[in-house]
Design an enzyme around this catalytic site. Structure first.
Site, PDB file in Angstrom:
ATOM      1  N   GLU A  24       9.201  17.892  22.868  1.00 14.95           N
ATOM      2  CA  GLU A  24       9.198  19.333  22.876  1.00 14.95           C
ATOM      3  C   GLU A  24      10.834  19.726  23.577  1.00 14.95           C
ATOM      4  O   GLU A  24      11.562  20.737  22.982  1.00 14.95           O
ATOM      5  CB  GLU A  24       8.404  20.081  23.598  1.00 14.95           C
ATOM      6  CG  GLU A  24       8.200  21.694  23.614  1.00 14.95           C
ATOM      7  CD  GLU A  24       9.176  22.335  24.524  1.00 14.95           C
ATOM      8  OE1 GLU A  24       9.496  23.643  24.394  1.00 14.95           O
ATOM      9  OE2 GLU A  24       9.600  21.773  25.403  1.00 14.95           O
ATOM     10  N   ASP A  68       6.065  15.624  27.511  1.00 15.97           N
ATOM     11  CA  ASP A  68       7.651  15.060  27.947  1.00 15.97           C
ATOM     12  C   ASP A  68       8.017  16.322  28.773  1.00 15.97           C
ATOM     13  O   ASP A  68       7.507  17.343  28.732  1.00 15.97           O
ATOM     14  CB  ASP A  68       8.654  15.066  26.653  1.00 15.97           C
ATOM     15  CG  ASP A  68       8.651  16.482  25.836  1.00 15.97           C
ATOM     16  OD1 ASP A  68       7.824  16.862  25.342  1.00 15.97           O
ATOM     17  OD2 ASP A  68       9.746  16.604  25.403  1.00 15.97           O
TER      18      ASP A  68
HETATM   19  C1  LIG Z   1      16.379  23.936  19.444  1.00 11.52           C
HETATM   20  S1  LIG Z   1      14.975  24.298  20.247  1.00 11.52           S
HETATM   21  C2  LIG Z   1      15.185  24.050  21.904  1.00 11.52           C
HETATM   22  C3  LIG Z   1      13.990  24.115  22.795  1.00 11.52           C
HETATM   23  C4  LIG Z   1      14.141  24.364  24.111  1.00 11.52           C
HETATM   24  N1  LIG Z   1      12.745  24.309  24.865  1.00 11.52           N
HETATM   25  C5  LIG Z   1      12.637  24.294  26.279  1.00 11.52           C
HETATM   26  O1  LIG Z   1      13.551  24.592  27.070  1.00 11.52           O
HETATM   27  C6  LIG Z   1      14.905  25.639  24.376  1.00 11.52           C
HETATM   28  O2  LIG Z   1      16.107  25.555  24.619  1.00 11.52           O
HETATM   29  O3  LIG Z   1      14.682  26.614  24.321  1.00 11.52           O
HETATM   30 ZN   LIG Z   2       7.544  23.448  28.298  1.00 13.88          ZN
HETATM   31 ZN   LIG Z   3      10.841  22.877  29.203  1.00 16.17          ZN
END
Ligand SMILES: CSCC[C@H](NC=O)C(=O)O
Ligand SMILES: [Zn+2]
Ligand SMILES: [Zn+2]
Length: 418
Positions: free
Chosen positions: A140, A75
């Site tokens: 993700e 995604d």
């Molecule tokens: C609660 S997990 C969130 C995952 C997200 N990952 C990518 O940006 C982030 O905000 O880091």
């Molecule tokens: Zn990523």
């Molecule tokens: Zn990302």
């Protein structure tokens, strides 16, 4: 040959897997077609309906040794078309070789580089000693609950006997590749204040707005202290606990705006806190409970996300990254063999799927081989240059060779102690 590899990368970038409604089906079909072309075993796991996960396997000569897992997510975050130079899913390549697409850095590049590296190794008749698994996971970008989290806690994952995991990192504008051995834990805090309403002209203590402002003041002081450690160079970005305000909600709305002479009886604010791996979480919890959101000031609070920075054994979920770890030395050497260089190891400032694996006590690094590249993940005009993309394939060839040939299973002391 390389032209074809770039073509396949652009084909994958053409598939729109952007939130809020990622279309996983064509991505799964594309990956399965790649797997059968390359000659990898494949299965599709669906822990949540409509959110499939593709698992590919290259069986090694000795399946009893713990396996290597290369993870990537299918995604991507949404793109605002009108703020891009090109259609975000057209994967337009300009005269300089830059390929523009949502996911070109985060992280469809890595998914395809894994596959291209394996394709090349197979054509050179390389055979892995350990089993090599590739997971292409959904969700993700929305926290991984319905993707990597369910996968890592599944019996299917147990069966893979994973000894080491590679996942995503970040691009680097300099000439060295960035590598991450841990990440900060998201705590998403909502603070709600209540207080006596009153006339907008009246000075009095204990209004909801004032109660919340006091919290914001204290939180901002903490933020400044942490940020100063980064600004002075005493700590790296991922080594401090960050806190940023993300929303404010207060006031009495009318069809034309807000009532201006009424102090509201409720006010609310949201904060994205990222807790450093070595942070004293009990102390941070105390500060939130007693100072940032004390009941004595008519404040309540709740977390919509609150992850433990420790692994299942209570150790900071940080993978050892020094010469005592084969995963570190093999990675370093492999990158050099491919003509690149690793930078100093860092803590990832945000969250990736690798945290679920580290929390299970399995070591892992975050690594996306993109040097000489501006950091554009989640940004407009995300791009990756063809040369960097192709260089990354050679990097993974060396990594996969080194990792899957490593004969020892002694994977026990590869998590950092306090
Ligand atoms: C609660 S997990 C969130 C995952 C997200 N990952 C990518 O940006 C982030 O905000 O880091
Ligand atoms: Zn990523
Ligand atoms: Zn990302």
């Amino acid at each position: 040959k390389e032209v074809e590899a770039v073509g396949r990368f652009r084909d994958y970038l053409n598939i729109n897997t952007a939130h809020p409604l990622p279309d996983y089906k064509p991505a799964v079909e594309f990956l399965l077609a790649q797997a059968s072309e390359i000659g990898l075993d494949s299965q599709v796991l669906e822990f949540v309906e409509g959110k499939p996960l593709v698992l590919l396997t290259w069986t090694g000569k000795d399946s009893s040794i713990p396996s290597i897992l290369l993870n990537s997510h299918m995604d991507v975050v949404p793109a605002e078309r009108e703020k891009w130079l090109h259609e975000p899913f057209a994967a337009v390549q300009d005269a300089d070789g830059n390929i523009f697409a949502r996911g070109s850095q985060d992280m469809k590049c890595v998914s395809m580089q894994y596959l291209e590296a394996i394709r090349n190794l197979k054509s050179k008749n390389f055979q892995p000693l350990r089993n090599l698994h590739l997971s292409f996971v959904p969700e993700e970008e929305v926290g991984g609950d319905d993707g990597a989290a369910k996968f890592v806690s599944s019996p299917e994952f147990q069966k893979l006997n994973v000894g080491f995991n590679l996942d995503e990192g970040l691009a680097s504008p300099g000439s060295t590749y960035r590598v991450f051995n841990g990440e900060r834990s998201p705590w998403w805090l909502k603070i709600k204040a209540t207080g006596a309403p009153g006339h907008g002209s009246k000075l009095y203590d204990g209004s909801a707005f004032q109660n919340l402002l006091q919290s914001i003041k204290l939180i901002n002081k903490f933020r400044e202290e942490q940020f100063n450690l980064v600004k002075s160079g005493a700590k790296a970005e991922g080594e401090v606990t960050s806190v940023n305000g993300v929303y404010l909600k207060a006031g009495t709305p009318t069809p034309t705006g807000f009532v201006m002479n009424l102090q509201p009886s409720e006010a609310e604010a949201g904060f994205d806190i990222r807790v450093a791996p070595w942070e004293d979480v009990n102390e941070l919890q105390r500060v939130i409970h007693e100072e940032w959101a004390p009941a004595s000031r008519n404040l309540t609070y709740a977390f919509s996300q609150k992850e433990n920075p420790r692994d299942k054994d209570g150790r900071p979920a940080v993978t050892v990254a020094d010469d005592s770890s084969p995963w570190w030395t093999l990675l370093k050497e492999a990158v050099v063999k491919a003509g690149g260089e690793l930078g100093k190891v860092e803590i990832f400032p945000a969250a990736t799927d690798c945290r679920f694996v580290r929390h299970a006590g399995i070591p892992g690094f975050g690594f996306s081989p993109m040097a000489n590249t501006p950091i554009l993940l989640h940004d407009h005009n995300e791009f990756l240059n063809e040369r960097e993309y192709l260089k990354g394939i050679r990097v993974y060839e060396e990594i996969i060779k080194a990792y899957t040939s490593h004969p020892e299973s002694g994977d026990t002391e590869t998590m950092a102690e306090l």
